[in-house]
Design a protein around this motif. Structure first.
Motif, PDB file in Angstrom:
ATOM      1  N   ARG A 118     117.950 146.433  -2.127  1.00 29.89           N
ATOM      2  CA  ARG A 118     116.828 146.061  -1.341  1.00 29.89           C
ATOM      3  C   ARG A 118     115.672 146.843  -1.859  1.00 29.89           C
ATOM      4  O   ARG A 118     115.665 147.750  -2.426  1.00 29.89           O
ATOM      5  CB  ARG A 118     117.207 146.832  -0.117  1.00 29.89           C
ATOM      6  N   GLY A 119     114.471 145.905  -1.713  1.00 28.42           N
ATOM      7  CA  GLY A 119     113.334 146.556  -2.265  1.00 28.42           C
ATOM      8  C   GLY A 119     113.100 146.269  -3.917  1.00 28.42           C
ATOM      9  O   GLY A 119     112.171 146.804  -4.595  1.00 28.42           O
ATOM     10  N   GLY A 120     114.008 145.419  -4.355  1.00 31.22           N
ATOM     11  CA  GLY A 120     114.371 145.366  -5.762  1.00 31.22           C
ATOM     12  C   GLY A 120     113.185 144.666  -6.553  1.00 31.22           C
ATOM     13  O   GLY A 120     112.926 144.727  -7.719  1.00 31.22           O
ATOM     14  N   SER A 121     112.397 143.941  -5.638  1.00 33.97           N
ATOM     15  CA  SER A 121     111.367 143.070  -6.324  1.00 33.97           C
ATOM     16  C   SER A 121     110.186 143.932  -6.962  1.00 33.97           C
ATOM     17  O   SER A 121     109.424 143.469  -7.836  1.00 33.97           O
ATOM     18  CB  SER A 121     110.593 142.148  -5.212  1.00 33.97           C
TER      19      SER A 121
ATOM     20  N   PHE B 288     113.636 140.522  -7.471  1.00 30.30           N
ATOM     21  CA  PHE B 288     114.956 140.962  -6.721  1.00 30.30           C
ATOM     22  C   PHE B 288     116.241 140.473  -7.323  1.00 30.30           C
ATOM     23  O   PHE B 288     117.157 140.896  -7.228  1.00 30.30           O
ATOM     24  CB  PHE B 288     114.782 140.678  -5.222  1.00 30.30           C
TER      25      PHE B 288
ATOM     26  N   THR C 157     115.666 138.170   4.036  1.00 28.33           N
ATOM     27  CA  THR C 157     116.587 138.899   3.242  1.00 28.33           C
ATOM     28  C   THR C 157     117.675 139.285   4.480  1.00 28.33           C
ATOM     29  O   THR C 157     118.962 139.103   4.325  1.00 28.33           O
ATOM     30  CB  THR C 157     116.283 139.812   2.240  1.00 28.33           C
TER      31      THR C 157
ATOM     32  N   SER D  16     108.616 138.550  -3.333  1.00 26.51           N
ATOM     33  CA  SER D  16     109.648 138.897  -2.605  1.00 26.51           C
ATOM     34  C   SER D  16     110.021 137.523  -1.769  1.00 26.51           C
ATOM     35  O   SER D  16     109.006 136.792  -1.758  1.00 26.51           O
ATOM     36  CB  SER D  16     109.432 140.022  -1.541  1.00 26.51           C
TER      37      SER D  16
ATOM     38  N   GLU E 150     114.046 134.388  -2.345  1.00 32.42           N
ATOM     39  CA  GLU E 150     112.956 134.467  -3.427  1.00 32.42           C
ATOM     40  C   GLU E 150     112.751 133.041  -4.224  1.00 32.42           C
ATOM     41  O   GLU E 150     111.586 132.895  -4.476  1.00 32.42           O
ATOM     42  CB  GLU E 150     113.310 135.426  -4.317  1.00 32.42           C
TER      43      GLU E 150
END
Ligand code: ASP
Ligand code: MG
Length: 408
Positions: A148-151, A134, A45, A39, A72
């Motif tokens: 959001r939190g996509g990693s 992400f 972010t 991340s 990232e």
């Protein structure tokens, strides 16, 4: 082959990145092939989104992804440098370089495919491959992000594409707990939990993993483990399939809760076809998500209709119902309460055991906690209660279902 995903706090400073480097080096020395997904540094972010908003109150989605994806790109480079400094071979990639192809839904894109050939070749040549979480690229070459939190989802998707042996998610907690330890100090870390339970826990407000990553892992059968990046030892929590024999034999795995519920009741609605649609149609057209829905049995041609929405959308929903729906359908009135909370017991063991619901209701009754709404699925029972009893309810249920004790 192991995919290790590190969240923002784990790469929050050069010092912490050096910790990540040490862990990766340790695994590499044991002979594993390692892909690292990272991340942005914690807070980065948010900082980028705030910057974008200074240029445009509602940032253009394509341009917003251009900006927020940079967080990232910084961390993959830094992690690679750290690894090289340690004497390892390492190479970083952005999502577009990999390439991770997504649809074109900027700020909430979905991964369509991953070209894993370069990663495989690098791994075969002894490199640690470091991939930006992400982000991806759509078919027209635009940079996209995964929400959001996509990693987490990037990590799982890469593990799936490579058929990795395990996807390890390193975060600031050491696993998934029976409930939030801030509410119940006796909460225990679970050794394992099924995908289905994890999905319920995640959607009910336990925010260890992005929900989409859990769905992805379940669909592609990726073995997923949540671990702390701040502890040397520890097995974390394995998210797995029910068939696996290592599963703990508990009936209930956890107590999830959500403070942000609001309840709305439309009273005295005519009991006839089309009413549910006439009530909820305008609500969904306004993009308000509806969660629990209850309609009572009609008496004398009329009935009551209740549902819950996120607390932030309570005023909007009330306004629609009072001004657009109530008179239109001939309802008596609309009442609401935005000081409610939802508590759920979750466990796959419910499928084969009776009496879970009655035990839950008895436990709440003994504390004088009134249940306002109930809903169930195969592996979950949820109740809506007054917000002020939330902590008490979670504590007594945790105890009643023996969650503070290691299962036999
Ligand atoms: N950096 C992104 C975020 O803060 C993605 C992630 O951390 O998973 O949401
Ligand atoms: Mg995260």
């Amino acid at each position: 082959m192991i995919v290790q995903k590190y969240g923002g706090t784990s790469v929050g400073s050069p010092e912490r990145i050096k910790n990540v480097v040490r862990r990766v080096a340790k695994y590499k020395a044991q002979g594993h092939q390692i892909v690292v997904v990272v991340s942005a540094m914690s807070g980065e972010t948010n900082r980028l989104i705030a910057l974008a908003k200074e240029m445009q109150a509602q940032p253009d989605p394509r341009e917003l992804d251009m900006v927020v994806s940079t967080g990232e790109q910084v961390t993959v480079g830094l992690v690679s440098m750290g690894l090289i400094q340690e004497g390892l071979k390492a190479k970083s990639y952005t999502g577009a370089q990999v390439k991770i192809t997504t649809d074109s839904a900027f700020t909430k894109a979905r991964i369509l495919s991953i070209d894993e050939q370069n990663i495989r070749a690098d791994l075969a040549n002894g490199y640690v491959v470091v991939v930006a979480g992400f982000q991806g690229i759509d078919k027209d070459g635009n940079i996209t992000t995964l929400g959001r939190g996509g990693s987490d989802t990037t990590g799982v998707a890469i593990a799936a594409a490579l058929h990795a042996d395990e996807c390890q998610i390193y975060t600031d907690v050491d696993g998934v707990y029976t409930t939030d330890p801030r509410v119940v100090p006796e909460a225990r870390r679970l050794k394992s939990i099924t995908f289905e339970e994890m999905l319920e826990m995640a959607s009910l407000g336990s925010k260890v993993l992005q929900i989409r990553s859990v769905e992805f892992a379940g669909k592609y059968k990726v073995k997923l483990r949540v671990l702390s990046s701040f502890e040397e030892e520890g097995d974390g929590t394995l998210i797995t399939f029910e068939e696996d024999d290592k599963m703990e034999q508990a009936i209930i795995s956890g107590i999830a809760f959500n403070r942000d519920e609001a309840k709305i009741t439309v009273r005295g609605v005519p009991d006839k076809p089309g009413i549910a649609y006439q009530i909820l149609g305008p609500v969904s057209e306004a993009n308000v998500d509806v969660d629990m829905i209850i309609q009572n049995v009609g008496v004398d041609g009329s009935t009551d209709f209740s549902f819950t929405v996120h607390r932030n959308e309570f005023d909007k929903a009330m306004d629609i119902l009072k001004n657009k729906v109530q008179n239109h359908i001939g309802a008596r009135d609309v009442v609401g309460d935005n000081k409610t909370a939802k508590v759920s017991v979750v466990g796959v063991g419910m499928r084969s055991h009776v009496g879970i619901a009655s035990k839950m209701f008895r436990t709440l009754a003994e504390e004088g906690i009134n249940i306002q709404m109930i809903s169930t699925s195969e592996i979950k029972i949820s109740v809506v209660i007054d917000e002020k009893y939330l902590e008490l309810a979670v504590r007594v249920l945790h105890k009643a279902f023996d969650l503070d004790q290691e299962p036999a």
